[in-house]
Enzyme design. Structure first.
Site, mmCIF file in Angstrom:
data_model
loop_
_atom_site.group_PDB
_atom_site.id
_atom_site.type_symbol
_atom_site.label_atom_id
_atom_site.label_comp_id
_atom_site.label_asym_id
_atom_site.label_seq_id
_atom_site.Cartn_x
_atom_site.Cartn_y
_atom_site.Cartn_z
ATOM 1 C CD GLU A 306 -10.590 -8.038 -20.566
ATOM 2 O OE1 GLU A 306 -11.619 -8.388 -19.946
ATOM 3 O OE2 GLU A 306 -10.263 -8.533 -21.660
ATOM 4 C CB VAL A 307 -5.416 -6.029 -15.102
ATOM 5 C CG1 VAL A 307 -4.053 -6.668 -14.825
ATOM 6 C CG2 VAL A 307 -5.250 -4.543 -15.421
#
Length: 418
Positions: A306-307
């Site tokens: 995840e960013v």
């Protein structure tokens, strides 16, 4: 007659000796460079099989000819195939975001995380040099620090997790939690009997973004041990997120194991009822539920990639949600994972256009693969993933639902990968 023959032999012998003496004396005029080259060739042919002789050659040369020593040293370096050159790793121009990679790992994970770092650096970060924060519930040892810092192009930071963030809260009934683990083990639910896994899920759900080492950052990119990136990333995903007003992103989505979160949605509905002010307009409820929020369909973004935006995770809305779930006890009385917690929070608190799907970031974490849809895209990005292993359009994936929710056209060629 015999005497005459004997005298002739003496004369011939003397002549031969004179010739030999003349040859030896004249050979001293051969240029020394030719002799040196011949000697070097002999030494080179033997040292080809004995690498230790190379040092001896440099030492001998330097004693007689310092300039030749410099040439020899340069030759050793310029002919070494693995000689490191910064010109091979150009740095991308432009501004950098206030961002970092973050990894939760133990000392025993050193070689698995080394593989992940190499993937990230080779495919992306060698050109951007972002920092890397490593977190552990125990102090990192010197080997872990030495290996990881050597592989990263940005600064490395190593933090220890506070004990209160990696232990049972005082409001948890230990006997009840132990019975849950025993029951899940008997039913063979993955990680069902693990205490450390539950601490990890709770920590990733509610505490990692509050660690002192992360407080100075605005953006994070989570990286797990033993992941793989299949394609070049020739732009800055952090900057993309900021420029396009995104708060959360994913590459894989799927259905959660029902047995691990039987009451998570019930607890969520209680929180929603008590905190309607935190629910965004035009949210992603239809990604999470098939009946307007009455029940949870178990879709979630797989959070090992995840960013995201750290300020959102530190917001009053998210902290309120996590604290409520924490006191419900489901991290220990069931086996609530950080993936559904992050996903439900993003789906409810963020407008749906603030959640992004990175089709072009090809990713693997056992056992699922995201391989970009579209042959030309894979060729352009120098991908080495097998499109037949792409999970996106699999029946157990929720990515198709994400596209429908956002009225997005599916990538060209997706039909071939269903």
């Amino acid at each position: 007659m015999a005497g005459t023959t004997r005298y002739l032999r003496y004369i011939v012998f003397a002549f031969v000796c004179l010739v030999i003496v003349f040859f030896i004396s004249s050979s001293s005029s051969v240029p020394q460079s030719y002799a040196n080259k011949a000697q070097d060739l002999i030494k080179d042919s033997s040292s080809r099989w004995r690498g230790s002789q190379a040092e001896d050659v440099r030492e001998d040369t330097s004693a007689s000819n310092p300039a030749a020593a410099d040439d020899a040293a340069a030759a050793v370096h310029t002919t070494t195939p693995n000689f490191q050159s910064t010109t091979l790793r150009p740095t991308a121009p432009g501004e950098r975001m206030n961002a970092t990679f973050v990894t939760l790992a133990r000392n025993s994970d050193v070689w698995e995380i080394a593989r992940s770092i190499r993937q990230v650096e080779d495919r992306f970060n060698h050109a951007y040099n972002y920092d890397w924060v490593f977190l552990n519930d125990q102090p990192f040892d010197e080997q872990f620090k030495k290996v990881t810092s050597a592989l990263t192009s940005g600064k490395t930071k190593y933090g220890e997790i506070p004990k209160e963030h990696w232990s049972f809260p005082d409001f948890i009934d230990q006997d009840k939690a132990a019975k849950t683990r025993a029951d899940m083990a008997a039913r063979k639910i993955i990680y069902g009997d693990s205490v450390s896994y539950r601490h990890m899920c709770r920590y990733e759900s509610g505490f990692f973004f509050r660690h002192p080492l992360l407080l100075d950052y605005e953006w994070y990119w989570r990286v797990e041990p033993s992941i793989e990136l299949f394609c070049d990333i020739a732009y800055d995903p952090f900057k993309f997120m900021a420029d396009n007003k995104k708060k959360y992103s994913f590459v894989l989505s799927l259905y959660e194991y029902v047995e691990t979160i039987p009451t998570l949605w019930d607890s969520t509905k209680k929180w929603i009822k008590a905190n309607p002010q935190h629910i965004a307009q035009d949210n992603s409820m239809n990604f999470l539920s098939d009946d307007g929020g009455e029940t949870y369909n178990h879709c979630h973004f797989w959070s090992n990639f995840e960013v995201g935006n750290l300020d959102w995770l530190r917001s009053d809305a998210y902290i309120s949600y996590f604290d409520f779930l924490d006191h419900e006890g489901g991290f220990f009385y069931e086996r609530w994972g950080d993936a559904p917690v992050h996903s439900i929070a993003a789906g409810l608190m963020l407008p749906k256009d603030e959640i992004h799907f990175f089709n072009d970031i090809a990713y693997y974490h056992v056992p699922f693969t995201h391989c970009p849809t579209g042959e030309q895209k894979r060729l352009d990005l120098k991908c080495h993933c097998n499109p037949k292993e792409n999970f996106d359009w699999n029946g157990y994936s929720c990515t198709n639902r994400y596209f429908e929710l956002n009225n997005m056209p599916k990538p060209e060629g997706y039909e071939k990968e269903q």
